[in-house]
Design a protein around this motif. Structure first.
Motif, PDB file in Angstrom:
ATOM      1  N   ARG A   1      -2.951  -9.405  12.444  1.00  0.00           N
ATOM      2  CA  ARG A   1      -3.173 -10.188  11.222  1.00  0.00           C
ATOM      3  C   ARG A   1      -1.866 -10.792  10.723  1.00  0.00           C
ATOM      4  N   ALA A   2      -0.784 -10.016  10.789  1.00  0.00           N
ATOM      5  CA  ALA A   2       0.516 -10.545  10.366  1.00  0.00           C
ATOM      6  C   ALA A   2       0.945 -11.697  11.272  1.00  0.00           C
TER       7      ALA A   2
ATOM      8  N   ARG B   1     -11.441 -16.879   5.634  1.00  0.00           N
ATOM      9  CA  ARG B   1     -10.820 -17.606   6.745  1.00  0.00           C
ATOM     10  C   ARG B   1     -11.785 -17.626   7.924  1.00  0.00           C
TER      11      ARG B   1
ATOM     12  N   ASN C   1     -10.686 -16.492  -0.458  1.00  0.00           N
ATOM     13  CA  ASN C   1     -10.033 -15.565   0.467  1.00  0.00           C
ATOM     14  C   ASN C   1     -10.719 -15.522   1.830  1.00  0.00           C
TER      15      ASN C   1
ATOM     16  N   GLN D   1      -3.261  -4.571  11.957  1.00  0.00           N
ATOM     17  CA  GLN D   1      -2.240  -5.013  11.007  1.00  0.00           C
ATOM     18  C   GLN D   1      -1.229  -5.941  11.673  1.00  0.00           C
TER      19      GLN D   1
ATOM     20  N   GLY E   1      -1.063 -14.789  10.478  1.00  0.00           N
ATOM     21  CA  GLY E   1      -0.903 -15.301   9.119  1.00  0.00           C
ATOM     22  C   GLY E   1      -2.035 -14.963   8.178  1.00  0.00           C
ATOM     23  N   PHE E   2      -2.784 -13.881   8.442  1.00  0.00           N
ATOM     24  CA  PHE E   2      -3.856 -13.447   7.554  1.00  0.00           C
ATOM     25  C   PHE E   2      -3.320 -12.415   6.569  1.00  0.00           C
ATOM     26  N   THR E   3      -3.582 -12.614   5.297  1.00  0.00           N
ATOM     27  CA  THR E   3      -3.128 -11.660   4.289  1.00  0.00           C
ATOM     28  C   THR E   3      -4.103 -10.490   4.196  1.00  0.00           C
ATOM     29  N   GLU E   4      -3.674  -9.432   3.537  1.00  0.00           N
ATOM     30  CA  GLU E   4      -4.462  -8.204   3.473  1.00  0.00           C
ATOM     31  C   GLU E   4      -5.795  -8.399   2.767  1.00  0.00           C
ATOM     32  N   ASP E   5      -5.826  -9.289   1.754  1.00  0.00           N
ATOM     33  CA  ASP E   5      -7.052  -9.443   0.961  1.00  0.00           C
ATOM     34  C   ASP E   5      -7.989 -10.520   1.507  1.00  0.00           C
ATOM     35  N   GLU E   6      -7.637 -11.165   2.614  1.00  0.00           N
ATOM     36  CA  GLU E   6      -8.504 -12.196   3.184  1.00  0.00           C
ATOM     37  C   GLU E   6      -9.564 -11.585   4.100  1.00  0.00           C
TER      38      GLU E   6
END
Length: 391
Positions: A205-206, A247, A245, A202, A209-214
């Motif tokens: 990813r933050a 990446r 979504n 977590q 810059g990766f969002t939770e749903d990507e």
């Protein structure tokens, strides 16, 4: 226990480093190596790590292991020190692991009368041949048989067992086995360096810059033409059209011409804003990136980063060949066929299947990690020690 290797670089994560850490948990362990950094790492890689090309000679404790380095002569990817053989001749070892005797340095134990049990490790050498024409392969094969082939036969004849990192390695070495039993020993990951943590996932990813749903596809390793990262970039472009979504993150960029060509390919894509390119990173950062990703890919050639990624529970997509065909067990990844001229399409289909069918929850990661534990250095080191009689 002794591990002897021409090049021993902790930052590389190579087999010898993972085994050294694992051996240190169960036995007194020494590493004997040259004072040179492997030429596999160029000056750009070393600059990013703050490393010099030479190590200090002498013995010191590193990560619970005694590391003894000798000043060595170096030519191409071969190193040698006459002092090493003298040093090893009467040392009280129970097991000697000779890593990559083609680098010459680790031939030294075979020149001594030390009674320790000896095993020899060979790398996946087809990567050195794959780009050559048929005539060039024949010429290189002949030269190899008359040079390093002779060295291999000499070392193997004095070994208790020979291991190759891939089935292809064993096939190439069979003519030089000299009666030594042969077996596949897969490249191992260090569980201290590569593991899964939901908190680390977590946080990374933050940070990236990766969002939770990507869903994040990853490729990690030196940017080289033979690895065909261009296939992955093309496959990603097709998938990105239908999946907003998705990446892609590529780790291992440097200042080489091919690396710049890949970055130009990405820059020309309408989905370039969804691709992250990073340079060479240390093992701590690499583990964090593995945790942040959802799926890892190696389009053609193998790398130690495959097993390291599997050590974090990442599902993997690999080419169907005898370099990596021994790694995937049910539920841990998927092979795709290398059909000439159709590689991008085949890779795209494999990625799509894994994206749609695999479990990307923390529980799924931990389940795959448990299945992949046979690839940990602890598991492999324990099996080597188990075969070694008590002193």
């Amino acid at each position: 226990m002794l591990i002897i290797a021409g090049y021993f670089d902790w930052f590389s994560g190579y087999q010898e480093t993972a085994l050294a850490t694992a051996f240190a948990k169960i036995a007194d362990t020494e590493v004997v190596a040259s004072n040179r950094v492997s030429p596999a790492f160029n000056d750009t890689h070393l600059s990013k790590l703050g490393m010099d090309r030479d190590y200090q000679i002498g013995s010191r404790e590193e990560h619970g292991v005694t590391v003894t380095r000798f000043a060595a002569r170096e030519k191409r990817s071969m190193v040698w020190s006459t002092e090493a053989a003298r040093y090893l001749s009467d040392r009280p070892y129970d097991l000697v692991v000779q890593v990559m005797p083609g680098q010459i340095f680790s031939v030294a134990p075979s020149l001594t009368r030390n009674p320790a049990r000896r095993v020899v490790l060979y790398g996946d050498n087809r990567a050195m041949w794959g780009h050559l024409s048929r005539l060039q392969r024949m010429l290189k094969g002949t030269a190899f048989a008359m040079s390093k082939g002779v060295v291999y036969a000499f070392v193997n004849a004095r070994a208790d067992k020979t291991y190759g990192y891939t089935p292809n390695t064993l096939n190439r070495l069979r003519a030089f086995r000299a009666g030594s039993p042969m077996e596949v020993m897969p490249l191992a990951y260090s569980p201290e360096r590569f593991f899964f943590s939901d908190d680390l996932r977590q946080a990374t990813r933050a940070r990236l810059g990766f969002t939770e749903d990507e869903r994040v596809i990853l490729a990690a390793g030196k940017f080289e033409q033979r690895k065909r990262l261009d296939w992955l970039i093309s496959a990603f472009e097709h998938l990105a059209v239908q999946n907003q979504n998705l990446r892609l993150i590529l780790v291992g960029a440097d200042s080489s011409t091919h690396s710049k060509q890949l970055e130009e390919q990405i820059a020309g894509s309408p989905h370039s804003h969804r691709v992250t390119v990073m340079g060479f990173v240390d093992s701590q950062e690499l583990n964090a990136i593995f945790n942040a990703a959802d799926l890892a890919v190696w389009p053609r050639n193998p790398a130690i980063t495959i097993q390291q990624a599997m050590g974090t529970g990442l599902p993997v997509v690999l080419p169907e060949n005898d370099l990596v065909g021994h790694l995937i067990r049910p539920g841990t990844g998927l092979y795709y066929p290398l059909t000439m001229g159709h590689e991008v399409r085949a890779l795209q289909r494999a990625l799509q299947e894994v994206l749609m069918t695999f479990d990307y929850s923390g529980e799924g990661r931990l389940s795959r990690l448990e299945v992949n534990s046979w690839l940990s250095a602890d598991s492999i080191a324990a099996s080597l020690v188990k075969e070694t009689p008590d002193s």
